[in-house]
Design a protein around this motif. Structure first.
Motif, PDB file in Angstrom:
ATOM      1  N   LYS A  63       1.081  -1.253  -0.168  1.00  0.00           N
ATOM      2  CA  LYS A  63       0.305  -0.270   0.407  1.00  0.00           C
ATOM      3  C   LYS A  63       0.536   1.330  -0.054  1.00  0.00           C
ATOM      4  CE  LYS A  63      -3.521   2.545   2.677  1.00  0.00           C
ATOM      5  NZ  LYS A  63      -4.255   2.278   3.936  1.00  0.00           N
ATOM      6  N   ARG A  64       0.433   1.951  -0.994  1.00  0.00           N
ATOM      7  CA  ARG A  64       1.121   3.545  -1.118  1.00  0.00           C
ATOM      8  C   ARG A  64       0.990   3.942  -0.347  1.00  0.00           C
ATOM      9  NH1 ARG A  64       3.673   3.666  -5.779  1.00  0.00           N
ATOM     10  NH2 ARG A  64       3.480   6.838  -5.187  1.00  0.00           N
ATOM     11  N   ARG A  65       1.602   4.992   0.831  1.00  0.00           N
ATOM     12  CA  ARG A  65       2.423   5.868   2.019  1.00  0.00           C
ATOM     13  C   ARG A  65       2.510   7.652   0.998  1.00  0.00           C
ATOM     14  NH1 ARG A  65       5.105   1.345   4.104  1.00  0.00           N
ATOM     15  NH2 ARG A  65       3.844  -0.446   4.997  1.00  0.00           N
ATOM     16  N   PHE A  66       1.799   8.094   2.236  1.00  0.00           N
ATOM     17  CA  PHE A  66       2.173   9.520   1.870  1.00  0.00           C
ATOM     18  C   PHE A  66       2.274  10.313   2.843  1.00  0.00           C
ATOM     19  CE2 PHE A  66      -0.868   7.721  -1.431  1.00  0.00           C
ATOM     20  CZ  PHE A  66       0.143   7.931  -2.657  1.00  0.00           C
ATOM     21  N   PHE A  67       3.015  12.098   3.366  1.00  0.00           N
ATOM     22  CA  PHE A  67       3.107  12.476   4.166  1.00  0.00           C
ATOM     23  C   PHE A  67       2.365  13.664   4.475  1.00  0.00           C
ATOM     24  CE2 PHE A  67       4.449  16.852   5.282  1.00  0.00           C
ATOM     25  CZ  PHE A  67       4.141  16.851   6.184  1.00  0.00           C
ATOM     26  N   ALA A  68       1.050  13.306   3.440  1.00  0.00           N
ATOM     27  CA  ALA A  68      -0.052  13.887   3.844  1.00  0.00           C
ATOM     28  C   ALA A  68      -0.764  12.776   4.881  1.00  0.00           C
ATOM     29  CB  ALA A  68      -0.350  14.897   2.516  1.00  0.00           C
ATOM     30  N   ASP A  69      -0.859  11.804   4.458  1.00  0.00           N
ATOM     31  CA  ASP A  69      -1.474  11.172   5.614  1.00  0.00           C
ATOM     32  C   ASP A  69      -1.583  11.441   6.826  1.00  0.00           C
ATOM     33  OD1 ASP A  69      -2.479   9.375   2.825  1.00  0.00           O
ATOM     34  OD2 ASP A  69      -1.240   8.120   3.448  1.00  0.00           O
ATOM     35  N   PHE A  70      -0.025  11.421   7.562  1.00  0.00           N
ATOM     36  CA  PHE A  70       0.294  12.079   8.788  1.00  0.00           C
ATOM     37  C   PHE A  70      -0.256  11.075   9.810  1.00  0.00           C
ATOM     38  CE2 PHE A  70      -1.885  15.864   6.489  1.00  0.00           C
ATOM     39  CZ  PHE A  70      -0.181  16.917   6.917  1.00  0.00           C
ATOM     40  N   ASP A  71       0.583  10.034   9.053  1.00  0.00           N
ATOM     41  CA  ASP A  71       0.449   8.885   9.484  1.00  0.00           C
ATOM     42  C   ASP A  71       1.407   8.699  10.623  1.00  0.00           C
ATOM     43  OD1 ASP A  71      -0.242   6.142  10.571  1.00  0.00           O
ATOM     44  OD2 ASP A  71      -0.434   5.169   9.647  1.00  0.00           O
ATOM     45  N   PRO A  72       1.189   8.354  12.163  1.00  0.00           N
ATOM     46  CA  PRO A  72       2.963   8.674  12.315  1.00  0.00           C
ATOM     47  C   PRO A  72       3.625   7.292  12.698  1.00  0.00           C
ATOM     48  CG  PRO A  72       1.223   8.496  13.892  1.00  0.00           C
ATOM     49  CD  PRO A  72       0.799   8.785  13.056  1.00  0.00           C
ATOM     50  N   HIS A  73       2.480   5.854  12.192  1.00  0.00           N
ATOM     51  CA  HIS A  73       3.071   4.300  11.650  1.00  0.00           C
ATOM     52  C   HIS A  73       4.113   4.635  11.132  1.00  0.00           C
ATOM     53  CE1 HIS A  73       0.654   3.246  15.539  1.00  0.00           C
ATOM     54  NE2 HIS A  73      -0.396   3.869  15.332  1.00  0.00           N
ATOM     55  N   HIS A  74       3.681   5.120  10.132  1.00  0.00           N
ATOM     56  CA  HIS A  74       4.571   4.704   8.231  1.00  0.00           C
ATOM     57  C   HIS A  74       5.322   6.592   8.829  1.00  0.00           C
ATOM     58  CE1 HIS A  74       1.668   2.081   8.081  1.00  0.00           C
ATOM     59  NE2 HIS A  74       2.576   1.159   7.491  1.00  0.00           N
ATOM     60  N   PHE A  75       5.599   7.412   9.673  1.00  0.00           N
ATOM     61  CA  PHE A  75       6.733   8.431   9.148  1.00  0.00           C
ATOM     62  C   PHE A  75       8.049   7.615   8.870  1.00  0.00           C
ATOM     63  CE2 PHE A  75      10.007  11.162  10.924  1.00  0.00           C
ATOM     64  CZ  PHE A  75       9.291  12.487  10.902  1.00  0.00           C
ATOM     65  N   TRP A  76       8.648   8.559   7.529  1.00  0.00           N
ATOM     66  CA  TRP A  76       9.887   8.526   7.119  1.00  0.00           C
ATOM     67  C   TRP A  76       9.789   6.505   6.587  1.00  0.00           C
ATOM     68  CZ3 TRP A  76      11.700  12.841   6.091  1.00  0.00           C
ATOM     69  CH2 TRP A  76      13.508  12.713   5.407  1.00  0.00           C
ATOM     70  N   HIS A  77       7.803   6.702   6.020  1.00  0.00           N
ATOM     71  CA  HIS A  77       8.663   5.255   5.086  1.00  0.00           C
ATOM     72  C   HIS A  77       7.215   4.929   4.334  1.00  0.00           C
ATOM     73  CE1 HIS A  77      11.073   3.121   7.965  1.00  0.00           C
ATOM     74  NE2 HIS A  77      10.142   3.356   8.948  1.00  0.00           N
ATOM     75  N   TRP A  78       7.760   6.329   3.694  1.00  0.00           N
ATOM     76  CA  TRP A  78       6.903   6.979   2.461  1.00  0.00           C
ATOM     77  C   TRP A  78       6.930   6.634   1.066  1.00  0.00           C
ATOM     78  CZ3 TRP A  78       8.499  11.706   5.082  1.00  0.00           C
ATOM     79  CH2 TRP A  78       7.696  11.839   6.125  1.00  0.00           C
TER      80      TRP A  78
END
Length: 253
Positions: free
Chosen positions: A107-122
């Protein structure tokens, strides 16, 4: 009569040494990342390099540039920060492209999601760039409002060099967690150590702010700890089980 005559030789020589030292300060910091960059491009595998190293250096050098506005230090140190920021963005771009190309059905992850669990893993370099610009904008605005406070300026300088001193910690932690330094460029760490030693000596000899010298010494100690890990793990017998790449291994990035 001999003293004035010798000055014609000593003065240009001293100027040449000064320029060489300044050039080493500006560009010497990026040299350790050249072998790591080449290894990643050659193997198309970025798992051995922690991109949190890039995060630490981006934060540290942005803060150092802001510190310069409150307390001007030597120009080579300012230019070093600018060159380092560009270098870390290039490293991030390469690591992100390699990691995404090796991931399937993730699943693609984006900075704009503001999900702390995937911080710096975009999933895109543009997201990292957005994060860096957002941090620089917020930190710059706070600095603009507090630039007249000597306490704030000195604290900002301390945070800048302390953050840079923590440069090796992500790699140190990654090596400890995996109990291996596989994929990490030993040349990079050796260059870290020699560069940080030179940099700390430069700080001491040129009367840089105290924060720079203290944190430079701390940075050398972290580099030596990573080299000790490489030596210790290299002496361990390899495990008979085959190496498999798990999806969670991307968290090392």
């Amino acid at each position: 009569m001999d003293a004035p005559g010798s000055d014609w030789l000593l003065v240009p020589l001293q100027q040449l040494v000064s320029w060489a030292a300044a050039g080493a300060m500006v560009f010497g910091g990026v040299v350790p990342y050249i072998p790591q960059y080449r290894d990643i491009r050659r193997t198309q595998n970025a798992e051995g390099f922690s991109t949190y190293v890039c995060l630490v250096l981006l934060v540290a050098n942005i803060l150092r540039i802001l510190f310069w506005f409150g307390r001007h230090f030597e120009s080579p140190l300012l230019w070093q920060s600018i060159v380092m920021i560009v270098t870390m963005l290039l490293m991030l771009k390469l690591c992100t492209e390699v990691r995404v190309s090796n991931e399937l059905n993730v699943k693609r992850r984006f900075f704009a999601d503001f999900d702390p669990h995937h911080f710096w893993h975009w999933s895109s370099f543009a997201d990292y760039l957005q994060c860096v610009l957002a941090f620089a904008g917020v930190a710059g605005y706070i600095t603009y409002l507090s630039i007249d406070s000597a306490l704030f300026v000195e604290t900002l300088g301390f945070l800048a060099v302390l953050t840079e001193a923590m440069l090796g910690l992500p790699q140190l932690y990654r090596n400890h967690r995996h109990r291996s330094t596989e994929g990490m460029s030993i040349k990079m760490v050796l260059m870290w150590t020699s560069g940080d030693t030179f940099k700390t000596a430069y700080f001491l000899l040129n009367g840089a702010p105290l924060q720079f010298s203290v944190c430079g010494l701390l940075q050398v100690l972290v580099d030596l700890a990573i080299l000790a890990q490489a030596y210790a793990f290299a002496r361990r017998p390899s495990k008979p089980s085959p190496h498999t790449v798990h999806p969670t291994s991307a968290k090392a990035l």
